[in-house]
Write an enzyme that holds these catalytic residues in place. Structure first.
Site, PDB file in Angstrom:
ATOM      1  N   SER A  63      56.411  14.955 -12.824  1.00 11.37           N
ATOM      2  CA  SER A  63      57.545  15.127 -13.886  1.00 11.37           C
ATOM      3  C   SER A  63      58.789  15.848 -13.609  1.00 11.37           C
ATOM      4  O   SER A  63      59.635  15.748 -14.477  1.00 11.37           O
ATOM      5  CB  SER A  63      56.719  15.419 -15.093  1.00 11.37           C
ATOM      6  OG  SER A  63      56.015  14.729 -15.730  1.00 11.37           O
ATOM      7  N   LYS A  66      61.813  13.623 -14.080  1.00 14.16           N
ATOM      8  CA  LYS A  66      62.542  13.412 -15.254  1.00 14.16           C
ATOM      9  C   LYS A  66      64.186  14.369 -15.234  1.00 14.16           C
ATOM     10  O   LYS A  66      64.758  14.179 -16.078  1.00 14.16           O
ATOM     11  CB  LYS A  66      61.874  14.273 -16.467  1.00 14.16           C
ATOM     12  CG  LYS A  66      60.360  13.361 -16.634  1.00 14.16           C
ATOM     13  CD  LYS A  66      59.779  14.024 -18.020  1.00 14.16           C
ATOM     14  CE  LYS A  66      58.501  12.901 -18.368  1.00 14.16           C
ATOM     15  NZ  LYS A  66      57.424  13.183 -17.530  1.00 14.16           N
ATOM     16  N   SER A 127      57.912  17.303 -21.806  1.00 14.18           N
ATOM     17  CA  SER A 127      57.694  16.207 -20.693  1.00 14.18           C
ATOM     18  C   SER A 127      56.959  15.041 -21.170  1.00 14.18           C
ATOM     19  O   SER A 127      56.327  14.319 -20.394  1.00 14.18           O
ATOM     20  CB  SER A 127      56.702  17.121 -19.586  1.00 14.18           C
ATOM     21  OG  SER A 127      56.965  15.900 -18.294  1.00 14.18           O
TER      22      SER A 127
END
Length: 443
Positions: A63, A66, A127
């Site tokens: 993640s 992101k 997230s």
């Protein structure tokens, strides 16, 4: 020295000892021993790499991906292509992903609209994967087109060692067939620690307001209606529910986990005006990624100090004076146009040399400046070399900074009379030399 040799002058000269930060000990600090497969620590202001270990090893960022989605959303807002209060229509794909409780998510409904701000906070704080896909589709139309934007922008930012296949950092296999069209079902985003740090560097320097969201420890998603409590996965934030891991000055940035990636974290911390960016990849546990990051911060704050290695106005051997033709003066001096400071361990400045590189385009074919020239004209650069020279985010063998070499004074063009007399003097001088040579030949 012949004038023409200036064209190819690259003078490596040691820094003047009196300009360096002197230390009373030669004891070197011990670099942190990290339980991470790859790691890097960077000065967020200059991009100077302060510590690295296998920083170019390509691993799944999970993640931490992101951060690129955050970058592109902020860019779209800055360009006026969307706004924080713009309403987003959630697609059935984003809704389905958001309902998967095995993934980090806030539940979304395709028959409801959400603002860009709401979805962005869910992505940056919690997230949330469905919210991330909704943002990607809002900005680019489809997640596949957004992935193309991610890869294109990464190249433009000078990142190396990366491949984006989705906007979230999930393994495509975990998306139950909803992965972006055109990507393989068993692939995952790939990125090195250096590339992750460079992405974070651009994100923080171009859109510093990202920290306003990244530093939020907890927030409720959709206070009116179905509420979801979002606790920030960054447990180093002061005030985090996991107080034993908090670290003074931490205010971002992004965690990551997949089975293939392990636990990763791109963090940032600021104390007393110094800000670091850190990346640790493939650590053993959720807590380990923060414990290893703390080691990097301790090393940086305890052992590195700002040291001036080049002073503004400093001159350099064999590059301090340049000939000028057709000017009221026949030479002009040059020196460093600005100062340069680095974060260094005690004594490291002694291992740094400077290289003076002359810009050939400002000189004529004889290696001379042609009047008129202005004070402050940049005629080259001063770069750092040697064992202690800083490493760049761009690559292992590239220095992170340079300063301009500039002219100390301007030189006006000489008047026509002076130029005429010089020409006449040059003619008679040439005649005299020829006559002298002729007489010498007769003797």
């Amino acid at each position: 020295m012949k004038k023409k040799s200036i064209l190819t002058m690259i003078a490596a000269v040691p820094l003047t000892a009196g300009l360096l930060f002197q230390t009373e000990t030669d004891v070197q600090a011990v670099e942190p021993d990290l339980a991470a497969e790859s790691a890097i620590l960077v000065d967020a202001d200059s991009g100077q790499v302060l510590y690295s270990n296998k920083a170019d090893l390509i691993l799944p960022p999970a993640s931490m991906t992101k951060m690129m989605t955050e970058y592109l959303v902020n860019e779209a807002v800055a360009k006026g292509e969307t706004s924080w209060d713009a309403e987003v229509n959630v697609t059935s794909k984003a809704e389905e992903i958001s309902q998967n409780n095995a993934l980090s998510n806030v539940p979304l409904r395709a028959n409801r609209t959400y603002t860009v701000q709401e979805l962005y906070e869910a992505m940056a704080i919690y997230s949330a994967n469905g919210a991330t896909i909704a943002l990607a589709e809002h900005v680019a139309g489809t997640e596949s087109d957004f992935v193309d934007m991610m890869n294109e922008r990464a190249g433009e930012l000078g990142m190396k060692d990366y491949e984006f296949v989705n906007s979230t950092g999930l393994n495509n296999a975990s998306m139950d067939g909803l992965h972006p069209e055109g990507t393989e079902p068993d692939t995952e985003n790939m990125m090195s620690a250096r590339a992750s740090a460079k992405l974070a560097y651009h994100l923080l320097n171009e859109y510093p307001d990202v920290l306003d969201t990244a530093g939020i420890t907890e927030k409720t998603f959709r206070e009116n209606g179905a509420n979801t409590s979002m606790d920030n996965w960054n447990w180093m934030l002061p005030g985090s529910m996991y107080g034993s891991l908090d670290y003074e000055g931490v205010d971002g940035l992004k965690t990551g986990y997949t089975e293939m990636a392990g636990n990763a974290f791109t963090g940032t911390v600021e104390q007393n005006g110094t800000r670091f960016i850190s990346v640790v990849m493939r650590t053993d546990s959720q807590t380990a990624r923060f414990e290893e990051t703390a080691k990097l911060y301790d090393y940086g704050f305890d052992n590195l100090s700002e040291t001036e290695v080049v002073q503004e106005g400093q001159s350099f051997e064999d590059a301090s004076s340049f000939p000028v033709v057709n000017g009221k003066d026949d030479a002009v001096s040059a020196s460093a146009g600005s100062s340069l400071s680095l974060l260094l361990e005690d004594g490291d400045a002694e291992n740094i040399n400077t290289s003076v590189n002359i810009n050939q385009d400002v000189l004529n074919e004889n290696g001379e400046l042609e009047a008129p020239v202005e004070k402050g004209t940049e005629i080259g650069t001063i770069t750092l070399s040697g064992e202690g020279a800083p490493q760049s985010l761009s690559g292992v063998n590239e220095t992170s900074q340079e300063v301009p070499l500039v002219l100390d004074e301007g030189v006006e063009k000489a008047g026509w009379f002076a130029l005429t007399m010089r020409s006449v003097g040059g003619f008679f001088g040439s005649m005299w030399n020829s006559a002298s040579s002729f007489v010498q030949g007769l003797l």
